[in-house]
Design a protein around this motif. Structure first.
Motif, PDB file in Angstrom:
ATOM      1  N   MET A 103      82.606 -23.515 -31.039  1.00 36.08           N
ATOM      2  CA  MET A 103      83.430 -24.688 -30.715  1.00 36.08           C
ATOM      3  C   MET A 103      83.624 -24.678 -29.202  1.00 36.08           C
ATOM      4  O   MET A 103      84.262 -23.766 -28.659  1.00 36.08           O
ATOM      5  CB  MET A 103      84.780 -24.610 -31.433  1.00 36.08           C
ATOM      6  N   VAL A 104      83.074 -25.674 -28.516  1.00 34.35           N
ATOM      7  CA  VAL A 104      83.140 -25.725 -27.060  1.00 34.35           C
ATOM      8  C   VAL A 104      84.350 -26.550 -26.638  1.00 34.35           C
ATOM      9  O   VAL A 104      84.529 -27.689 -27.072  1.00 34.35           O
ATOM     10  CB  VAL A 104      81.853 -26.329 -26.460  1.00 34.35           C
ATOM     11  N   HIS A 105      85.185 -25.961 -25.784  1.00 36.55           N
ATOM     12  CA  HIS A 105      86.338 -26.671 -25.218  1.00 36.55           C
ATOM     13  C   HIS A 105      86.155 -26.715 -23.705  1.00 36.55           C
ATOM     14  O   HIS A 105      86.198 -25.679 -23.031  1.00 36.55           O
ATOM     15  CB  HIS A 105      87.649 -25.958 -25.563  1.00 36.55           C
ATOM     16  N   SER A 106      85.944 -27.899 -23.167  1.00 40.98           N
ATOM     17  CA  SER A 106      85.749 -28.066 -21.726  1.00 40.98           C
ATOM     18  C   SER A 106      87.085 -28.388 -21.067  1.00 40.98           C
ATOM     19  O   SER A 106      87.843 -29.237 -21.557  1.00 40.98           O
ATOM     20  CB  SER A 106      84.742 -29.181 -21.436  1.00 40.98           C
ATOM     21  N   THR A 107      87.360 -27.729 -19.973  1.00 42.21           N
ATOM     22  CA  THR A 107      88.596 -27.971 -19.218  1.00 42.21           C
ATOM     23  C   THR A 107      88.242 -28.135 -17.743  1.00 42.21           C
ATOM     24  O   THR A 107      87.182 -27.705 -17.293  1.00 42.21           O
ATOM     25  CB  THR A 107      89.597 -26.810 -19.377  1.00 42.21           C
TER      26      THR A 107
ATOM     27  N   PHE B 128      84.793 -16.859 -22.577  1.00 38.12           N
ATOM     28  CA  PHE B 128      85.192 -17.592 -21.378  1.00 38.12           C
ATOM     29  C   PHE B 128      84.055 -17.577 -20.366  1.00 38.12           C
ATOM     30  O   PHE B 128      83.318 -16.581 -20.256  1.00 38.12           O
ATOM     31  CB  PHE B 128      86.421 -16.946 -20.735  1.00 38.12           C
ATOM     32  N   ASP B 129      83.915 -18.662 -19.628  1.00 42.11           N
ATOM     33  CA  ASP B 129      83.020 -18.656 -18.472  1.00 42.11           C
ATOM     34  C   ASP B 129      83.460 -17.574 -17.491  1.00 42.11           C
ATOM     35  O   ASP B 129      84.533 -16.965 -17.637  1.00 42.11           O
ATOM     36  CB  ASP B 129      83.050 -20.014 -17.769  1.00 42.11           C
TER      37      ASP B 129
ATOM     38  N   TYR C   6      84.446 -21.397 -27.263  1.00 43.07           N
ATOM     39  CA  TYR C   6      83.873 -21.178 -25.933  1.00 43.07           C
ATOM     40  C   TYR C   6      84.606 -22.083 -24.950  1.00 43.07           C
ATOM     41  O   TYR C   6      84.547 -23.304 -25.054  1.00 43.07           O
ATOM     42  CB  TYR C   6      82.382 -21.471 -25.959  1.00 43.07           C
ATOM     43  N   PHE C   7      85.293 -21.473 -23.973  1.00 47.28           N
ATOM     44  CA  PHE C   7      85.979 -22.227 -22.927  1.00 47.28           C
ATOM     45  C   PHE C   7      85.024 -22.427 -21.759  1.00 47.28           C
ATOM     46  O   PHE C   7      84.650 -21.472 -21.071  1.00 47.28           O
ATOM     47  CB  PHE C   7      87.245 -21.492 -22.465  1.00 47.28           C
ATOM     48  N   ARG C   8      84.687 -23.668 -21.527  1.00 52.44           N
ATOM     49  CA  ARG C   8      83.698 -24.044 -20.508  1.00 52.44           C
ATOM     50  C   ARG C   8      84.427 -24.666 -19.324  1.00 52.44           C
ATOM     51  O   ARG C   8      85.046 -25.731 -19.447  1.00 52.44           O
ATOM     52  CB  ARG C   8      82.715 -25.047 -21.118  1.00 52.44           C
ATOM     53  N   PHE C   9      84.393 -24.012 -18.167  1.00 55.68           N
ATOM     54  CA  PHE C   9      85.124 -24.551 -17.018  1.00 55.68           C
ATOM     55  C   PHE C   9      84.449 -24.287 -15.677  1.00 55.68           C
ATOM     56  O   PHE C   9      84.809 -24.889 -14.675  1.00 55.68           O
ATOM     57  CB  PHE C   9      86.542 -23.976 -16.971  1.00 55.68           C
TER      58      PHE C   9
END
Length: 886
Positions: free
Chosen positions: A77-81, A109-110, A59-62
């Motif tokens: 799996m959360v990946h914050s950018t 994706f958000d 999960y891309f959190r932005f």
């Protein structure tokens, strides 16, 4: 849960899978919706399926909306950018994660629309999707993206619609959920592209027209996709809203506070994300200023460092003193947003090549191929149409297209001369002018991939930074004199003078490097010419001691735009002065009659002509230029809280008054001016002085040991052909980059000594090295064997000079015939060269270039030292111990 066997990809909703004729590996699914909570049921169903089957889900959190998956969701799996760090940084992080994960898996994706509210334009959202979607497809993943319906312009939505495999609209009506697929690539069934209600896990087709109409009405129809008003994206809508607020403030209908709120929203869209620049923008720019920039923009994105330097410096001056309202020429400037550059790279399949150049180990590989592709690239039609509008505005007035990248001219990096600027004489039919303009834009875009620019970025530690190229399009300042267009004067100025050739000169008063004609001769190193150097507290003081010496060091050629030939060219001063006088230009304001030269010409039987020497004496005496320039530099220095350097043009009116056009302003690389103070004078045995040079010393004072000298023998150099001299430059580059760290410092001190001008583009005048080939050097010592009378005007104020300043390089010009100078060539003749030991394959160069390595000082050991004092204008190379034997 661990994955034990293969499970076909699924949405986690069996009936939706049936409508879509099942998901396929490589599918990207775009969900168009009105609110982010409408997205979450579908992401949770996907996450539950991934958990059941043991597949990973990233999960891309932005975005700034609520999360669409919980952090503690199983298998997630959360990946914050941070998109605020810049598009290039943002997309690089996401792509790196995707590649590290490898083949297969699920991605969420958000909302991409959240990027618009953060920092990106509609066009950049389309670029992000066009670059990311194919990567995911190649890795056989399943990826979910959300997009707010009717929010983005046609130009932004089109690449997403065209690139995705599946597009689904989501609606909410009376707490009921509805979906309608509008694209199912390679498996479309007309019966499936209909509205369905999701109820109790079932997907039921909806054909009853009253219900269909009611559901559709929950998301009011925004109009046909290609309608003109749909071309307006979120970027322009944001600025239109701000303009409405400004108009309301002007009318007294709303409080000024509302304008400030709009300013804070817009300034982050326009100004590069550097703390100092943003602070200056908040202090000196208004909402009205930001709106004015937007109205002169092509495309979207930031306007870059050079543009901000121009805008801020002019605003600072006008707010500081009313004199600048009249003195400053109005700048007539358009801007090409930084997003246009990225769109160009994506459109012309250059993006991935650019990404490969972030690797410090291989960033120069393949550059020529990428530059050639850029030079052949095409622009989207809507961008070309905007360019035509700009050219129609300027008519056939000359213009210049200038680089203005995000990192350029900021508080950390100058990028002096690293990116191109292109003059366009701009004559002829619109089609021809447009073709020349497009070539100019492509040329500047291609310069971002030059070896010199990339080497500079690598050396400054910004190879991986977000470096978009915005552009500035300016009306050229000047007037037409016969067939030639040029300003009466142009130049560069520094608030701090690093070249103090006389004790009466105050370094803090500043210095100007002035030329007649276009300012290219002030910023580019003209190897066959000179300029006028003006210490602002002593304008009549010259580095030249007498009239004859001054004549040898005066400007001889003038850069102009030839509007008849439609080209940039250089013209001899005497030819130009004669034509300019006929056109009514007051040449005597900028030049002094050479009566001796005229008399000698008559004695030789030459035709009776007026001979001029460019001195600017009358202009400096009769105008307020010197006082104005001191005030200008002092004002900008105080506002920037740092020393500055500027570029400018001057045009004199018939009544003797003048206009000044400020075309660049940035933080001067030298800020620690105490380093320029006199170095402690060492006690030196004069019999051990190898070189002593008086005058022409530029750089920080120092006393330091020397680890390596690379010495080019003057006699040997003169025997080389032109091709061999260029080859020698490459040899020098190898030798300057192959010095191991010394015992007493990690960065060894390297000195270059040789005939003529280092870094020249004319091999007959010196060694034609590029700055990238000598950027590890600490000291350059130029000896005037190839041309007598070298002066420090060789580099002061040029891009070459700024490069030297940024790496703290000392520069000395040595005049062999000057009485108080010393040069003992026999010292070098006695030393043993380590050239072949350092590089055995360079043995054929032994008669031309010699390499001397010297031991570190330890106890009573011998050592070589360099002493320099820029205020006293003296430099010495001397030794301790015994170097009398080889």
């Amino acid at each position: 849960m661990r994955k034990d066997s293969y499970s076909p990809p699924s949405t986690g909703l069996p009936e939706l899978d049936e409508i879509l004729n099942r998901l396929r590996l490589g599918d990207n699914v775009v969900w168009q919706l009105d609110a982010i909570e409408h997205y979450r049921p579908f992401t949770e169903a996907l996450a539950a399926h991934a958990h059941r089957t043991g597949e990973r889900l990233v999960y891309f959190r932005f975005a700034d909306h609520p999360p669409v998956l919980a952090d503690n969701s199983p298998a997630v799996m959360v990946h914050s950018t941070r998109p605020e760090a810049g598009f290039e940084n943002f997309i690089t992080q996401i792509h790196r994660t995707i590649r590290e994960m490898g083949h297969g898996g699920y991605y969420v994706f958000d909302s991409l629309s959240g990027l618009s509210s953060t920092c990106y334009s509609d066009r950049m959202i389309g670029n992000f999707f066009k670059l990311t979607c194919p990567l995911l497809s190649r890795l056989n993943t399943i990826a979910y993206f959300a997009l707010y319906r009717h929010t983005h312009s046609y130009h932004a939505a089109l690449p997403i619609v065209e690139t995705t495999q599946i597009l689904i609209d989501v609606y909410r009506y009376k707490q009921r959920q509805f979906v309608q697929p509008s694209k199912i690539q390679d498996r479309e069934d007309p019966k499936r592209l209909t509205l369905h209600e999701w109820d109790s896990g079932q997907m039921k087709p909806v054909t009853y027209s009253p219900l269909v109409s009611a559901v559709m009405a929950t998301s009011p129809w925004a109009g046909l996709r290609t309608a003109p008003y749909r071309m307006v994206g979120l970027w322009d809508k944001t600025f239109l809203e701000a303009e409405a607020v400004q108009n309301a403030v002007d009318a007294g209908d709303v409080l000024v506070l509302h304008a400030q709120e709009q300013f804070e929203k817009l300034v982050k869209l326009i100004v590069p994300r550097e703390k100092q620049l943003l602070e200056l923008a908040r202090r000196y720019l208004s909402l009205r200023d930001i709106i004015a920039i937007w109205k002169r923009m092509t495309g979207t994105g930031m306007v870059g460092g050079k543009a901000m330097g121009i805008l801020l410096s002019r605003a600072i001056l006008k707010q500081s003193n009313p004199i600048w309202q009249e003195r400053l020429e109005l700048h007539d400037t358009f801007y090409i947003g930084s997003d246009v550059f990225y769109t160009f790279l994506v459109t012309n399949d250059c993006w991935w090549d650019r990404q490969r150049q972030k690797d410090p180990q291989s960033f120069l590989i393949g550059n020529n191929r990428v530059r050639e592709r850029i030079l052949r690239g095409s622009f989207p039609t809507y961008i070309t149409e905007r360019f035509e509008d700009v050219l129609e505005y300027f008519g056939e007035s000359p213009i210049i297209v200038r680089s203005s990248s995000l990192l350029e001219d900021n508080f950390g990096n100058a990028f002096s001369g690293k990116y191109d600027s292109v003059f366009c004489p701009n004559q002829g039919p619109l089609s021809e002018r447009l073709a020349a303009f497009l070539d100019a834009v492509r040329t500047i875009y291609a310069s971002t991939m030059s070896d010199e620019a990339l080497d500079y970025r690598n050396r400054r530690g910004v190879l991986d930074k977000d470096e978009q190229m915005a552009l500035v399009v300016q009306r050229v300042s000047g007037d037409l004199h016969g067939r030639y267009f040029f300003p009466h004067a142009a130049g560069v100025a520094y608030s701090y003078n690093p070249y103090v050739w006389d004790p009466s000169i105050d370094p803090d008063a500043g210095v100007v490097r002035l030329v007649f004609g276009l300012g290219t001769r002030a910023v580019d190193r003209s190897d066959d010419d000179y300029t006028r150097i003006i210490a602002l507290n002593a304008p009549q003081k010259r580095p030249d001691s007498d009239f004859e010496t001054m004549k040898r060091h005066t400007q001889r050629r003038v850069d102009v735009l030839d509007l008849t030939a439609n080209e940039f060219r250089s013209v001899h001063v005497l030819d130009l002065a004669e034509a300019a006088e006929r056109a009514g230009l007051p040449v005597s304001m900028f030049a002094t009659r050479d009566h001796q030269g005229e008399r000698r010409a008559r004695e030789m039987g030459l035709h009776d002509t007026t001979q001029w020497i460019i001195t600017f004496d009358r202009f400096l005496e009769e105008s307020s230029f010197v006082e104005d320039m001191q005030l200008l530099l002092r004002t900008l220095r105080e506002a920037y809280n740092a020393h500055v350097d500027i570029e400018f043009t001057v045009n004199v009116d018939p009544d003797g008054s003048y206009n000044l056009n400020l075309v660049q302003c940035r933080r001067f690389p030298i800020q620690n001016t105490t380093a320029l103070a006199p170095a402690p004078v060492p006690a030196v045995d004069q019999s051990k002085v190898i070189i002593q040079s008086n005058g022409s010393v530029l750089g920080c004072g120092r006393v330091t040991t020397v680890d390596r000298i690379i010495y080019v023998d003057p006699d040997g150099y003169q025997t080389l052909s032109e091709n061999e001299r260029y080859a020698l430059a490459e040899v020098i580059g190898r030798l300057t980059h192959s010095v191991p760290p010394s015992e007493h410092r990690a960065q060894p001190t390297i000195m270059l000594i040789g005939p003529g001008r280092w870094g020249t583009s004319t091999p007959s005048l010196g060694v034609p090295v590029s700055f990238a080939e000598i950027n590890t050097v600490s000291v350059i010592w130029e000896i005037d064997y190839l041309r007598a009378g070298l002066t420090a005007d060789l580099s002061l104020g040029t891009h070459f000079f700024n490069d030297m300043v940024e790496v703290d390089m000392l520069y000395v010009a040595h005049a062999v015939n000057q009485d108080d100078n010393t040069l003992r060539r026999e010292f070098f003749d006695r030393q043993r060269s380590v050239l072949t030991k350092t590089a055995p394959d360079l043995a054929q160069w032994e008669e031309v270039v010699r390499v001397f390595d010297f031991p570190a000082p330890s106890g009573a050991e011998t050592a070589l030292y360099v002493y320099a004092d820029s205020e006293r204008q003296i430099a010495q190379l001397y030794y301790s111990g015994d170097y009398t034997k080889p």
